[in-house]
Design a protein around this motif. Structure first.
Motif, short mmCIF file in Angstrom:
data_model
loop_
_atom_site.label_atom_id
_atom_site.label_comp_id
_atom_site.label_asym_id
_atom_site.label_seq_id
_atom_site.Cartn_x
_atom_site.Cartn_y
_atom_site.Cartn_z
N UNK A 477 -2.80 -2.01 0.38
CA UNK A 477 -3.66 -2.94 1.11
C UNK A 477 -4.63 -3.67 0.19
N UNK A 478 -5.00 -3.02 -0.96
CA UNK A 478 -5.97 -3.68 -1.84
C UNK A 478 -5.44 -5.03 -2.37
N UNK A 480 -2.99 -6.68 -1.13
CA UNK A 480 -2.72 -7.49 0.05
C UNK A 480 -3.99 -8.16 0.56
N UNK A 481 -5.09 -7.36 0.48
CA UNK A 481 -6.38 -7.90 0.95
C UNK A 481 -6.78 -9.12 0.11
N UNK A 482 -6.54 -9.01 -1.22
CA UNK A 482 -6.85 -10.15 -2.10
C UNK A 482 -5.98 -11.35 -1.76
N UNK A 484 -4.30 -12.01 0.99
CA UNK A 484 -4.64 -12.59 2.30
C UNK A 484 -5.98 -13.33 2.23
N UNK B 13 -12.08 -8.56 -4.44
CA UNK B 13 -12.55 -8.69 -3.05
C UNK B 13 -14.04 -9.01 -3.01
N UNK B 106 -5.74 -5.87 5.22
CA UNK B 106 -6.28 -7.16 4.75
C UNK B 106 -6.72 -8.04 5.93
#
Lengths: 690, 123
Positions: A477-478, A480-482, A484, B13, B106
């Motif tokens: 997810x890390x 993916x989070x970036x 997204x 992030x 995400x």
């Protein structure tokens, strides 16, 4: 028998006495008789003469007279003959002697010679008193005879050969018409043997009497017919608690000593009469106080004066019985404990041979019966069947074992886990005599324990798996989070991003996509390794080629570190999958960069080792605690470590390295010192013939 | 000007959130872990905290508890950022109750911005 002799002797004496009287009568009447006889003879002669004429006339009458005469003469002859034979054959000496103290024999019979050892001629010449042991005894004897002619006198005679004999003399004075004693007639009997027998009997009776009264067991003498007690000893009185007066003359039934039925008593009498004895009959005796005593009774049939008696010896075994009973009860109790204890018990001797076992033990060891198991050695059932094993076992047994677990052999050869306890059994003297061994079949417990352990492992695995899933999901997810996040940033309509900013965001998206791809391929590798489905494309190559192929990635990884590569010139080629080993090297290098300070050296080195090549990646980082080193290659551990340390990556790196190296037939390990750095090494097979 | 504290260990992030919030006119303060987050909370007294849960050292949970047990700052709204949905475990739900809202990674920037706006307006 003695009775019989006595009687015969008595009869003989009586007869003899009669004869003696008759002889005396005959002596008296002798002359008269003879005169009579001759008168009669003369008369008969006269008669004969007078009648001869007649007889001549009548011949038959004469013959008749002659016949009558002959008969009368025969009768007389017969009578005299009888007397002679009697006094000749009897062992009774008969004598007639003169009354003065010395005395002279006038007449003796042959038996007198036998009794005294002197011949008739010698006897007729010697003084009567000389025959007596003591001279004056004759006078004394004659005195006694005078006093009571019916009472025999016992005295001692000295035989010719010097031996002394006991004799019984029965005598009577013979007087003339003036009343003076003319001579003594005497019947002498040698009673030495009879006396000795009587003495022996007296002694034996004395011994019996003593034995009876001083015996340490209770004894009683009972008239068999009457059942009355004739005699008892002190022990008997002590046993029954009555006084002698209360007992003698009474039956045991009257005193209720035995409290038995008439039939039992009669049966005993019958057996006693038939067999002569009863041996060790157990009976109950009730004392005067009503107390019950258990006795062993032995009886013997005795004949005394022609009457039957029962001589019984009673041994009080009450205390013995009581202690026997107590012992039996205690043994019974012990046996019950032995049998009903919820455990398998065996008793062995010192060498381990089973002497006793309860039925549980018999069953557990797989035998049909106690006898089948007895004698078998307990060591046979313990897995260490070898001799040394048995010795070791014995040493262990001697120390005493509490709850040791062994694999035990069943009679059919199968094994089962057993909990074994041994304690030393000591004899009365306190020295070891054997062992008490208990065995508990713990198959079920073991199974339960195994199950519990399995369950624990499963739970742990489950826990670690969910942890891993959480990690993997986080790691996925890390990036993916970036991706997204930056994609939606670029898509924002309310903000106008500069071109530089847009380029920066797109590069981030690109980098994070690569990272995601690597993660996914790591996960795939891991699942292949787990499934044993890792495919290698093996080829012969030099380690340098592999490093070169991975150089791009290695360079990127070590941007902030100093990467050195040191390969010896004579390093043999290896038989390996170029890409996979490159992956191992980059993984190890990546780990090194993560755990060592920026600017420090990371060294890739190799050395030949037999038919293998050892490849190492060394860093100068924080090092690894020794207790953790064993767990490093454990996937689950890695997952946990990630959660704690969070250095990025799936944490599957080392596990994948291990899987790849092992697929090449090599091994991987780590050497590390806290604060000094770590050295990860793995082996690769050297290529042959190159 | 509304001040927002972002506590996030992942640099990408952190940068992403800061850039977008700034572009929307908020004043942004960032921290890389819980400890830094706690001291910045004291120093800057932000109007809102965006808090990542999974962080090395003092985690987002630890910081959330520290915030909610401190009377001075316990009314400060916190939006937690997590990789797992809060309904996955009861414990998660209970703990997240003290948070004003949550974002599941995400997430799109638009979703984040509207959540921030919503929380700030409901204050």
């Amino acid at each position: 028998m003695a009775e019989k002799i006595n009687k015969t002797r008595e009869e003989l004496l009586n007869e003899l006495e009669k004869l003696r009287q008759r002889v005396a009568e005959l002596e008296k009447s002798n002359i008269a008789e003879r005169e009579e006889t001759s008168k009669a003879f003369r008369a008969s002669r006269r008669k004969q003469r007078t009648s001869t004429a007649e007889l001549r006339k009548s011949e038959p009458g004469r013959k008749q007279l002659q016949a009558t005469l002959r008969v009368s003469e025969d009768k007389l002859e017969e009578s005299e003959e009888k007397f002679r034979s009697l006094i000749t054959n009897l062992k009774l000496g008969i004598s007639r002697s003169t009354p003065e103290p010395g005395g002279v024999y006038l007449k003796v019979n042959p038996a007198m010679s036998e009794i005294t050892g002197y011949s008739r001629e010698e006897l007729l010449k010697m003084k009567v008193a000389d025959l007596y042991y003591h001279h004056e005894e004759r006078k004394a004897a004659l005195g006694k005879i005078m006093a009571d002619p019916h009472q025999p006198v016992e005295t001692t005679l000295k035989k010719k050969d010097g031996t002394v004999r006991m004799v019984s003399i029965k005598g009577a004075p013979v007087r003339d018409s003036w009343g003076r004693i003319r001579y003594f007639d005497a019947i002498i009997e040698d009673i030495t043997e009879r006396k000795q027998a009587e003495d022996a009997l007296k002694q034996s009776e004395e011994r019996f009497r003593k034995a009876f009264h001083s015996s340490p067991v209770a004894m009683r003498l009972i008239g068999l017919e009457s059942g009355r007690m004739v005699d008892v000893n002190e022990y008997f009185l002590k046993l029954v608690g009555y006084s002698r007066e209360e007992v003698i003359g009474h039956t045991t039934r009257e005193l209720d000593i035995l409290r038995e039925k008439e039939e039992a008593h009669l049966e005993r009498v019958r057996i006693l009469k038939e067999t002569g004895r009863i041996t060790d009959l157990e009976i109950k005796v009730y004392t005067r106080a009503g107390e019950e005593r258990i006795c062993l009774m032995s009886s013997e049939l005795l004949l005394l004066d022609g009457k039957e008696y029962s001589l019984s010896a009673l041994k009080d075994i009450t205390e013995l019985k009581k202690s026997e009973e107590a012992l039996r009860r205690s043994e019974e109790k012990l046996r019950l404990v032995f049998e009903s204890a919820g455990i398998d018990i065996a008793v062995t001797n010192l060498s381990g041979a089973i002497t006793e076992a309860n039925s549980r033990m018999v069953e557990t060891l797989g035998f049909k019966s106690r006898t089948e198991l007895a004698g078998k050695n307990i060591y046979e059932f313990i897995t260490q069947r070898s001799h040394t094993g048995a010795l070791k076992m014995r040493q262990t047994l001697e120390k005493g074992i509490k709850g040791m677990e062994y694999m035990l052999y069943h009679a059919d050869g199968t094994k089962f886990p057993g909990e074994f306890t041994a304690s030393i059994l000591k004899d009365a003297a306190g020295s070891p005599a054997g062992f008490i061994v208990t065995v508990r079949d713990i198959t079920e417990r073991k199974q339960a324990e195994d199950k519990a352990r399995e369950l624990r492992v499963l739970r742990e695995v489950d826990h670690l798996r969910s942890e891993l899933m959480a990690n993997v999901s986080h790691e996925l997810r890390t990036p993916l989070a970036s991706i997204k996040g930056f994609t939606t940033t670029l898509l924002r309509s309310d903000v106008k991003w500069s071109e530089e900013e847009q380029r920066d965001y797109l590069q981030t998206i690109n980098r994070e996509t690569d990272r995601l791809t690597r993660l996914i391929s790591d996960l795939l590798d891991m699942s292949r390794i787990d499934a044993g489905a890792l495919k290698l494309e093996l080829g012969t190559c030099h380690l340098q080629q592999i490093i070169d192929a991975a150089s791009g990635r290695l360079t990127t990884l070590t941007q902030r570190h100093q990467l050195n590569i040191a390969l010896p010139l004579d390093l043999p080629k290896v038989h390996a999958d170029e890409l996979r080993i490159g992956q191992v090297l980059t993984n190890l290098t990546e780990n090194a960069t993560k755990f060592s300070p920026e600017g420090s050296e990371i060294l890739i080195s190799a050395e030949p080792a037999g038919d293998q090549v050892i490849v190492s990646v060394t860093d100068h980082g924080q090092g690894i605690a020794s207790e953790l080193m064993g767990k490093l290659f454990d996937r689950f551990y890695q997952a946990q470590r990630i959660a704690d340390g969070h250095k990025g990556g799936t944490g599957l790196g080392l596990t994948i390295c291990k899987g790849i190296v092992e697929a090449h037939g090599g091994r991987i390990w780590v050497e590390s010192k806290l604060g000094e750095g770590s050295k990860f090494s793995f082996t690769l097979p050297a290529a042959r013939g190159d | 000007m509304t001040r927002i504290l972002v506590v996030e260990d992942e640099p990408n992030l952190r940068k992403l959130i800061k850039t977008n919030l700034a572009a929307s006119g908020y004043e942004v303060v960032t921290a890389a872990d819980g400890e830094e987050g706690m001291s910045l909370t004291q120093e800057e007294s932000p109007d809102l905290i965006l808090l990542d849960i999974r962080m090395p050292g003092m985690s987002g949970w630890d910081m959330l508890i520290a915030l909610k047990t401190n009377p001075k700052v316990k009314k400060m709204p916190v939006i937690i950022m997590t990789a797992s949905a809060p309904e996955e475990s009861e414990e998660y739900k209970m703990r997240s109750m003290r948070a004003a809202g949550y974002l599941v990674k995400p997430f799109g920037v638009d979703v984040m911005l509207s959540k921030v706006k919503e929380i700030l307006e409901s204050k």
